[in-house]
Design a protein around this motif. Structure first.
Motif, mmCIF file in Angstrom:
data_model
loop_
_atom_site.group_PDB
_atom_site.id
_atom_site.type_symbol
_atom_site.label_atom_id
_atom_site.label_comp_id
_atom_site.label_asym_id
_atom_site.label_seq_id
_atom_site.Cartn_x
_atom_site.Cartn_y
_atom_site.Cartn_z
ATOM 1 N N SER A 10 0.774 -1.159 -0.062
ATOM 2 C CA SER A 10 0.109 0.012 -0.004
ATOM 3 C C SER A 10 0.932 1.276 0.110
ATOM 4 N N LEU A 11 1.988 1.109 0.770
ATOM 5 C CA LEU A 11 2.773 2.567 0.971
ATOM 6 C C LEU A 11 3.648 2.643 -0.675
ATOM 7 N N LEU A 12 3.960 1.643 -1.109
ATOM 8 C CA LEU A 12 4.531 1.777 -2.286
ATOM 9 C C LEU A 12 3.714 2.074 -3.395
ATOM 10 N N THR A 13 2.384 1.835 -3.410
ATOM 11 C CA THR A 13 1.444 2.079 -4.249
ATOM 12 C C THR A 13 1.207 3.685 -4.157
ATOM 13 N N VAL A 14 1.218 4.001 -2.872
ATOM 14 C CA VAL A 14 0.791 5.465 -2.505
ATOM 15 C C VAL A 14 2.243 6.372 -3.138
ATOM 16 N N VAL A 15 3.310 5.862 -2.813
ATOM 17 C CA VAL A 15 4.478 6.685 -3.253
ATOM 18 C C VAL A 15 4.449 6.708 -4.762
ATOM 19 N N PHE A 16 4.326 5.616 -5.438
ATOM 20 C CA PHE A 16 4.154 5.558 -6.827
ATOM 21 C C PHE A 16 3.249 6.531 -7.437
ATOM 22 N N LEU A 18 1.907 9.115 -5.846
ATOM 23 C CA LEU A 18 2.619 10.559 -5.560
ATOM 24 C C LEU A 18 3.492 10.943 -6.673
ATOM 25 N N LEU A 19 4.530 10.117 -7.004
ATOM 26 C CA LEU A 19 5.474 10.257 -8.021
ATOM 27 C C LEU A 19 4.923 10.672 -9.384
#
Length: 91
Positions: A10-16, A18-19
């Motif tokens: 989930s955090l990786l998805t949010v970071v992706f 946002l990027l």
């Protein structure tokens, strides 16, 4: 352990996401900057052209010789239609 994997994904998805959003904003800002730069160049060209036209007209005015200008025609000696009634015809 599987709960922590879900959080990491989930955090990786949010970071992706946002990027991707930041990249999209940068692209929009870059295209706006390009349009403003193009408009600035167009305005500079237009101002340079107008400046050249003004200098050309100023030079033409400075080179204008008043002796060569046509003097106004003096028509004060001609009779007006009202005065022509008093002229005697010699027929």
């Amino acid at each position: 352990m599987s709960a922590s994997r879900g959080v990491v994904y989930s955090l990786l998805t949010v970071v992706f996401v946002l990027l991707l959003g930041i990249a999209a904003l940068l692209m929009v800002a870059y295209s706006r900057h390009q349009r403003l730069e193009d408009t600035t160049h167009d305005l500079r060209r237009s101002l340079d052209q107008q400046d050249r036209q003004i200098k050309n007209l100023q030079q033409r005015l400075e080179n204008c010789d008043t002796v060569d200008s046509v003097a106004p025609i003096d028509t004060s000696w001609q009779l007006s239609p009202r005065d022509s009634k008093h002229v005697v015809s010699h027929n």
